[in-house]
Design an enzyme around this catalytic site. Sequence first.
Site, PDB file in Angstrom:
ATOM      1  N   LYS A 174      84.011  64.474  35.110  1.00 45.83           N
ATOM      2  CA  LYS A 174      84.759  65.735  35.107  1.00 45.83           C
ATOM      3  C   LYS A 174      85.685  65.878  33.899  1.00 45.83           C
ATOM      4  O   LYS A 174      85.949  66.980  33.435  1.00 45.83           O
ATOM      5  CB  LYS A 174      85.540  65.881  36.404  1.00 45.83           C
ATOM      6  CG  LYS A 174      84.599  66.147  37.575  1.00 45.83           C
ATOM      7  CD  LYS A 174      85.326  66.704  38.759  1.00 45.83           C
ATOM      8  CE  LYS A 174      84.360  67.252  39.784  1.00 45.83           C
ATOM      9  NZ  LYS A 174      83.643  66.194  40.542  1.00 45.83           N
ATOM     10  N   GLU A 225      91.052  74.858  40.595  1.00 41.02           N
ATOM     11  CA  GLU A 225      90.802  74.638  42.012  1.00 41.02           C
ATOM     12  C   GLU A 225      90.367  73.196  42.166  1.00 41.02           C
ATOM     13  O   GLU A 225      89.873  72.595  41.203  1.00 41.02           O
ATOM     14  CB  GLU A 225      89.670  75.552  42.487  1.00 41.02           C
ATOM     15  CG  GLU A 225      88.242  75.051  42.199  1.00 41.02           C
ATOM     16  CD  GLU A 225      87.888  74.957  40.711  1.00 41.02           C
ATOM     17  OE1 GLU A 225      88.576  75.594  39.898  1.00 41.02           O
ATOM     18  OE2 GLU A 225      86.937  74.221  40.371  1.00 41.02           O
ATOM     19  N   SER A 227      77.462  59.539  37.972  1.00 42.34           N
ATOM     20  CA  SER A 227      78.490  60.522  37.616  1.00 42.34           C
ATOM     21  C   SER A 227      79.916  60.023  37.825  1.00 42.34           C
ATOM     22  O   SER A 227      80.837  60.505  37.171  1.00 42.34           O
ATOM     23  CB  SER A 227      78.266  61.805  38.417  1.00 42.34           C
ATOM     24  OG  SER A 227      78.158  61.528  39.799  1.00 42.34           O
TER      25      SER A 227
END
Length: 390
Positions: free
Chosen positions: A84, A106, A373
């Site tokens: 991320k 968010e 990930s």
Amino acid sequence: MKKGYFGEFGGCFVPELLMPPLQELEEAMRDIMPSPTFKEELDDLLRNFAGRETPLTYCPTLSKRLGFSLWLKREDLLHTGAHKVNNTLGQALLAKHMGKTALVAETGAGQHGVATAAAAARLGLECIVFMGAEDVERQSSNVRRMKLLGAEVRPVQSGTRTLKDAINEALRYWIAAQETTHYCFGTAAGPHPFPTLVRNLQSVIGRETRAQMLEKTGRLPDVVVAAVGGGSNAIGMFHPFVDDASVRIIGVEAAGTGEPGCYNSAPINLGTPGVLHGQMTMLLQTKDGQIEPSHSVSAGLDYPGVGPEHAYLSAIGRVHYGLANDAEALDAFQTLCRTEGILPALESSHALAWVLRHHGELPAGGHVVVNLSGRGDKDMDIVEQHLHIS
Ligand SMILES: *Cc1c(COP(=O)(O)O)cnc(C)c1O
């Protein structure tokens, strides 16, 4: 293709008041991002703050067992523990160049909130994170991380008090604060231009993988596999391979418990087209268009929609979207821990689970890359509950 669309999917279905900041963002992507200064600054942040490039790790034990070479793209080794941060550093830097002084975001499980808070702190931006009140309770350690990084966390009490409601509140907040604030959207979804912006920032995953495979094996991988929540780590891995006809591309959606009729997080496999959060895409919804709750043992995959480019890549048959359920992901988690010494995130474990279950369909002697990930430390409590180990 129509601007902002991927086939019939995508678009920009937002209130009039959100059009100006989205247009401003589109112009900034065009005018600022290609400049050598921006590229150099982002490259420096990714390398020296986040820890790129990430390794492409060969798995000796599993490769022997499976009959092909299994490689992991190690996004788990990045700062804040997942892919991320590739996106939040890019958007924070862009916001700064646009003259913004704050980020709003968010978050569901809190991973994107933490990555945004870290990027904001590093670049001297204020940070407000909207988070469903239910998630604030469930994910208290990420709430604490965000606060320590200087972010303000605003619990959202509307709807099911989860991610979908947090996105609605963040968009609403952005309308009022657009002058000073950039909305740092967390996945390759939402209204145009977010799916394109996030995909471009995450494509560093696939570009590195491609170069690393060529360097290590002299050829492209036969198969690349990634878990699909909103779809950012997956599209980042897939995009640089889409034009390579020889590369099979597999996205893996979360089937939840896997029992018929139960909640899941698999809108491409089990949903229908509709509009949510400013985009036309595949959604979990009732016949009359009410969004249904999603479920996955992995919080990061728990979203009733999916980025529009994935809906498109599925519709044209370029990418196959498979399923892995909670139990299979938990099994894959344990397998990777014990065979290769890596604790994978439960999200990434879905991608690995698909490979373990379908290994017979994959090319013997070939090369298969799974995008790892994120790291699994955040999931230890859940895993221990399910596996009854302690
Ligand atoms: C958030 C998250 C995901 C799911 O989000 P995408 O946008 O689909 O990538 C997957 N893996 C990890 C580790 C995450 O934190």
